[in-house]
Enzyme design. Sequence first.
Site, mmCIF file in Angstrom:
data_model
loop_
_atom_site.group_PDB
_atom_site.id
_atom_site.type_symbol
_atom_site.label_atom_id
_atom_site.label_comp_id
_atom_site.label_asym_id
_atom_site.label_seq_id
_atom_site.Cartn_x
_atom_site.Cartn_y
_atom_site.Cartn_z
ATOM 1 N N ILE A 213 0.869 -1.173 0.000
ATOM 2 C CA ILE A 213 0.000 0.000 0.000
ATOM 3 C C ILE A 213 0.904 1.220 0.000
ATOM 4 C CG2 ILE A 213 -1.647 1.377 1.312
ATOM 5 C CD1 ILE A 213 -2.946 -1.159 2.257
ATOM 6 N N SER A 326 9.075 1.176 32.456
ATOM 7 C CA SER A 326 7.803 1.345 33.157
ATOM 8 C C SER A 326 7.534 0.197 34.124
ATOM 9 C CB SER A 326 6.651 1.439 32.145
ATOM 10 O OG SER A 326 6.490 0.211 31.468
ATOM 11 N N SER A 355 6.985 0.398 39.266
ATOM 12 C CA SER A 355 5.749 -0.185 38.744
ATOM 13 C C SER A 355 4.572 0.749 38.979
ATOM 14 C CB SER A 355 5.469 -1.520 39.437
ATOM 15 O OG SER A 355 5.143 -1.301 40.798
ATOM 16 N N CYS A 356 3.442 0.420 38.382
ATOM 17 C CA CYS A 356 2.241 1.219 38.601
ATOM 18 C C CYS A 356 1.809 1.141 40.061
ATOM 19 C CB CYS A 356 1.125 0.750 37.667
ATOM 20 S SG CYS A 356 0.771 -1.009 37.739
#
Length: 376
Positions: A213, A326, A355-356
């Site tokens: 494409i 992260s 970490s979160c």
Amino acid sequence: SFGIDFTGNTISGNAGGAGVDIRLNDNAGTNFESNIQNNTISNNGGQGVNLALSQSINANIQDFSGNTINGNSGVGVRLDAINNTQYSMVMGATGHNTVSGNQDAGLGVTMSNNAQGQLTVLDSEFNATTNGSDANFNGEGIAIHLTDNAKLPSLVIGDPVAGTSGASNNASHGVQISIDSFSQLTNPTIQHMTINENGGDGINIERRGLGVIDNFVINANSLSNNAGDGMDIAARAGNLTDEYTISNNTISSSGGRGIAFRVDGDGDMTTQLNGNTIRISAERDPNNLKWDQVGADYVLESTGFFLTDEAARAHINAGAKRVVMSAPSKDDTPIFVMGVNHRSYAGQAIVSNASCTTNCLAPMAKVVHDNFGIVN
């Protein structure tokens, strides 16, 4: 060579098959020319208009305009081109086509085995298609499928002058294009279309394998209230780069996302949105991400796989200047949490932001510990 012109006919209620059924098969390369204008083709037992081209046929549908094709039990307008066929078809150049209430697809095109085509769809609308029994289609307004080295250069869908082109209220996508197996779709355009209230995406484009494409322009379309995404654009596998320019579109009230991009299996996609170029990559080895080519100084490493200094340094090798993990590092890479120990950062190129869970808990815990103390 031979030609057939269909003009001003009413063809309806033929239960045994298509309203107009044209099947051309000739290894000698027969030339076929036709105009299909101002006909009413409705409530037939198969397709409204069926064009089946194979074995080196050269077909030229010079003007497909002013037709009403409604309520047929198959695809409204179907074109199948295989085995070295070459064709050209222009729809809506001299009059508005209304293709509505058919099954499987309003306009359904399949191309395979070295077929080549030129398709221009101007002043035409493809609405209220239902899902029937055809395995190739699922109720799209417009569906185009390329495989096995088919080539469709300079595809045009939509009319910037008439402004009445559209694909709405279809059971599946408004416009759906799929390409794979060394096929090529170069310089296509979707423009000035009204694509509303479809059961799938407004525009759905998918490339698989080694299909190509190149320079796809999607401009000045209105897409609203589609059950899926406004636009869903995917490059699935194949170490190739797809190029898109997406500008001046209005996308609203989608059931899914506005514009969704997905790249899998080593593919690349370069997209310009209102003049901004966004590169989307799928690459297993960060060393090959070429961050310097897009000016990415800071990389957020969120895969969870590269959590040591050695592993994350692959981003530096690819041109980034800083890497932030992260998740907690798995070696002695320093860990910093904002509001806790961020002031001790000393300019390291690779760090962890923990970490979160830690980011949620640690700042609060620090305040409690500093003021009241936490024993255990």
